[in-house]
Enzyme design. Structure first.
Site, PDB file in Angstrom:
ATOM      1  N   GLU A 102      39.136 -39.833  62.314  1.00  0.00           N
ATOM      2  CA  GLU A 102      38.844 -39.874  60.880  1.00  0.00           C
ATOM      3  C   GLU A 102      37.543 -39.140  60.564  1.00  0.00           C
ATOM      4  O   GLU A 102      36.964 -39.300  59.488  1.00  0.00           O
ATOM      5  CB  GLU A 102      38.763 -41.357  60.408  1.00  0.00           C
ATOM      6  CG  GLU A 102      37.582 -42.166  60.907  1.00  0.00           C
ATOM      7  CD  GLU A 102      37.769 -42.789  62.289  1.00  0.00           C
ATOM      8  OE1 GLU A 102      38.661 -42.274  63.050  1.00  0.00           O
ATOM      9  OE2 GLU A 102      37.035 -43.709  62.643  1.00  0.00           O
ATOM     10  N   ASP A 158      32.555 -39.269  58.099  1.00  0.00           N
ATOM     11  CA  ASP A 158      33.521 -40.164  58.748  1.00  0.00           C
ATOM     12  C   ASP A 158      33.987 -41.194  57.717  1.00  0.00           C
ATOM     13  O   ASP A 158      33.191 -41.689  56.909  1.00  0.00           O
ATOM     14  CB  ASP A 158      32.832 -40.861  59.944  1.00  0.00           C
ATOM     15  CG  ASP A 158      33.797 -41.632  60.814  1.00  0.00           C
ATOM     16  OD1 ASP A 158      34.330 -41.010  61.772  1.00  0.00           O
ATOM     17  OD2 ASP A 158      34.073 -42.806  60.516  1.00  0.00           O
ATOM     18  N   ILE A 159      35.318 -41.459  57.755  1.00  0.00           N
ATOM     19  CA  ILE A 159      35.848 -42.429  56.780  1.00  0.00           C
ATOM     20  C   ILE A 159      35.404 -43.841  57.212  1.00  0.00           C
ATOM     21  O   ILE A 159      35.584 -44.197  58.395  1.00  0.00           O
ATOM     22  CB  ILE A 159      37.391 -42.361  56.715  1.00  0.00           C
ATOM     23  CG1 ILE A 159      37.841 -40.940  56.268  1.00  0.00           C
ATOM     24  CG2 ILE A 159      37.962 -43.400  55.790  1.00  0.00           C
ATOM     25  CD1 ILE A 159      39.332 -40.700  56.377  1.00  0.00           C
TER      26      ILE A 159
END
Lengths: 191, 430
Positions: free
Chosen positions: B340, B296-297
């Site tokens: 994301e 996950d960003i």
């Protein structure tokens, strides 16, 4: 008339008489008699006279005394031709003078030599009465009413008087009619 | 006049005439035979009649001894019967008693046997049934011969005429049938593709010529239509090929679209799930290790809020590209899992190798300077990783491995982000 003249007249008369007699009682040709001898029984068998025949064919030959020899000759020829008869029938021949015509009443055929006109007429009357077939040597007699004679021309053939045959109530086989010449009154001088 | 221009109707009429002539000839022949037979019979009857007529008379004349009468009678007979050639009467002693004409030659013996012109009879006395002799009569057969000859000539003439006409008729019909056979052979073997019809139009006016020319015209039309049809077919085939290719490409694109995330151009979640299910099953069969990396960003919401969604999308695209470039094996698949969040499926990969891959991704990210053109400063983009790995057993569910990876990711977020958490670390913490 002188004796010589009478003699000449006699000779002339005798000559005329002899001419008449020779004309009336002519001599008969043996060959012609021979043909008759062959024909006579056959004419009986080829006609209605056959019905009258029982065991024998009875034929009567009538003649004058003058013709006796010819009559005997004819009968001899008949016997010579048919010594045992014909077709199981015996042949009985009766030879009579014209005066003894009565003896022929049972005959089927009368053969007539030349005779006087009176005898001819008597005989024809007798024949008609008893339905007897009449045949004459002399064809001239056809004019008197005889049934059959012979035509003596270039050929010899039976000469039939059909009117007298019919008058006598006699019938003939067709074949015989075809070989015969038929007599008519117009022909009297033709033969 | 050319025979080929004669109408079939006329030929048929000739045929009928020939047939009729033949029948007439046959009938004529039978009729002549009949007439001949009748003639023979009548002549026999006439001869017999004459014999039966004269023989009784002759017999009677003989029996009565009237030979001269017989001779005259027989002379009349010979005069009346012009066809009488011989008349002989022989008496019972065998002596010739009448003779007229000459004895027939042996040539006519056959006809004598047939009693046609020769009759003989015994002469019998009708009263005594005694044999008197024999009569022989020979008649001329010239009338019969003339009649026979005429009959033969007429019959032969009719038959010869019939035969000649029949030959002409056969010649004509054979020619016609030969032509029709050739025509039908050409029509039957005709193939528009091979264009093998070689007959050309004829200069004939009869029905066969009309049919022939009609067929040739029809074949020409078929040929031209076939040519047009071929061209149309070729064009259509080409078009179909093009359309098929386009369709295939469209399908490919559609398939690509259906399995691809439109923004990042990497696999979408659905494709990942299908793919992962497949390698899960394969790993079960081959007893291989399967690893899942969820990442996950970090602070993505902050990026969006700072630079806007366009930059956020740009970040997503670049991160996805980096991750994809980092994967070296074809069997490794990276997908956008949602927002994301990304997920990587690794076949035949243990947890150590997966961790190495995560570190490679982290290193690659550090090379990126995604905000250098932005007016505001921002921390570099980092990722948090959760890894799970297992050798799937028969009863194991693929979702369980993803859940573990998700929990590890969650733990990585809790630990301050930009780190890699494996289940062993997660368990120790738990």
């Amino acid at each position: 008339m002188s004796k010589r003249g009478i003699r000449n007249v006699f000779i002339l008369f005798s000559l005329l008489l002899s001419m008449n007699a020779s004309n009336l009682y002519a001599s008969y040709d043996e060959d012609t008699l021979d043909i008759f001898a062959k024909m006579l029984p056959r004419f009986v068998l080829m006609s209605s006279q056959l019905h009258k025949v029982k065991e024998e064919i009875e034929m009567c030959v009538l003649y004058e005394k003058l013709d006796e020899r010819s009559a005997i000759s004819l009968m001899g020829k008949i016997h010579a031709n048919y010594p045992a008869g014909i077709k199981n029938y015996k042949i009985k021949l009766i030879d009579k003078y014209y005066q003894h015509l009565e003896s022929c009443k049972n005959a089927q055929l009368l053969f007539m030599f030349d005779t006087t006109e009176e005898n001819i007429q008597q005989s024809l009357h007798f024949a008609k009465l008893h339905q007897i077939l009449t045949i004459s040597y002399n064809a001239d007699l056809l004019a008197d009413g005889v049934n059959i004679s012979l035509y003596l021309g270039r050929k010899i053939i039976p000469f039939l008087n059909v009117s007298s045959i019919n008058a006598n109530g006699i019938e003939f086989d067709n074949t015989l009619l075809r070989v015969s010449k038929i007599y008519s009154a117009d022909m009297k001088n033709e033969y | 006049m050319n025979i080929k221009n004669i109408s079939l109707e006329i030929k048929a009429i000739i045929g009928i005439i020939v047939f009729t002539l033949f029948i007439v000839g046959l009938d004529r022949y039978l009729l002549s035979q009949n007439i001949t037979n009748q003639f023979v019979e009548s002549k026999k009857s006439k001869n017999d009649l004459l014999l039966n007529t004269i023989s009784p008379i002759i017999s009677l004349n003989i029996s009565l001894g009237l030979s001269s009468s017989n001779n005259e009678y027989l002379e009349q007979i010979t005069e009346q019967n012009k066809d009488l050639q011989l008349l002989q009467i022989i008496d019972k002693q065998g002596i010739l008693i009448y003779n007229y004409g000459e004895k027939c030659t042996e040539q006519n013996e056959t006809q004598h046997k047939n009693n046609l012109n020769y009759v003989t009879k015994e002469l019998i006395d009708s009263i005594t049934d005694e044999k008197l002799g024999t009569i022989h009569m020979h008649f001329s057969d010239s009338e019969f011969e003339i009649m026979q000859m005429k009959n033969r000539v007429t019959t032969i003439q009719i038959f010869i005429t019939s035969f000649v006409l029949l030959l002409i008729f056969i010649f004509m019909t054979r020619k016609e049938f030969k032509h029709i056979r050739e025509l039908s052979k050409n029509v039957l073997s005709y193939d528009p593709k091979l264009n093998n019809f070689h007959l050309t139009k004829l200069d004939r006016k009869d029905e066969v010529g009309i049919i022939h020319n009609a067929i040739v015209s029809m074949v020409e039309k078929i040929n031209s239509h076939a040519k047009l049809l071929d061209e149309a077919n070729n064009s259509l085939e080409q078009k179909v090929q093009e359309r098929t290719q386009e369709l295939e490409e469209a399908n490919k694109k559609l398939l690509q679209l259906s399995i691809t995330d439109p923004l990042t151009n990497i696999a979408n979640r659905r494709h990942f799930e299908n793919y992962f299910s497949n390698i899960w099953t394969l790993a079960k069969r081959s007893n291989a290790k399967v690893s899942v990396i969820m990442c996950d960003i970090d602070h993505f919401k902050d990026i969006n809020d700072t630079f806007g969604h366009a930059v956020g999308d740009y970040v997503l695209i670049e991160v996805a590209k980096t991750m994809k470039n980092t994967l070296k094996r074809e069997s490794d698949l990276v997908a956008r899992y949602g927002g994301e969040e990304f997920i990587i499926a690794l076949y035949d990969t243990n947890i150590y190798e997966a961790t190495m891959l995560c570190e490679n991704i982290q290193n690659a990210l550090t090379q990126l300077n995604l905000f250098e053109n932005q007016p505001q400063k921002h921390k570099p983009v980092t990722l948090s990783f959760g890894i799970s790995s297992t050798v799937p057993q028969i009863a194991d569910e693929a979702e369980e491995l993803i859940k573990i990876a998700d929990k590890c990711l969650y733990e990585a977020k809790n630990r301050g982000r930009d780190c890699i958490i494996t289940p062993s670390e997660f368990i120790q913490i738990s």
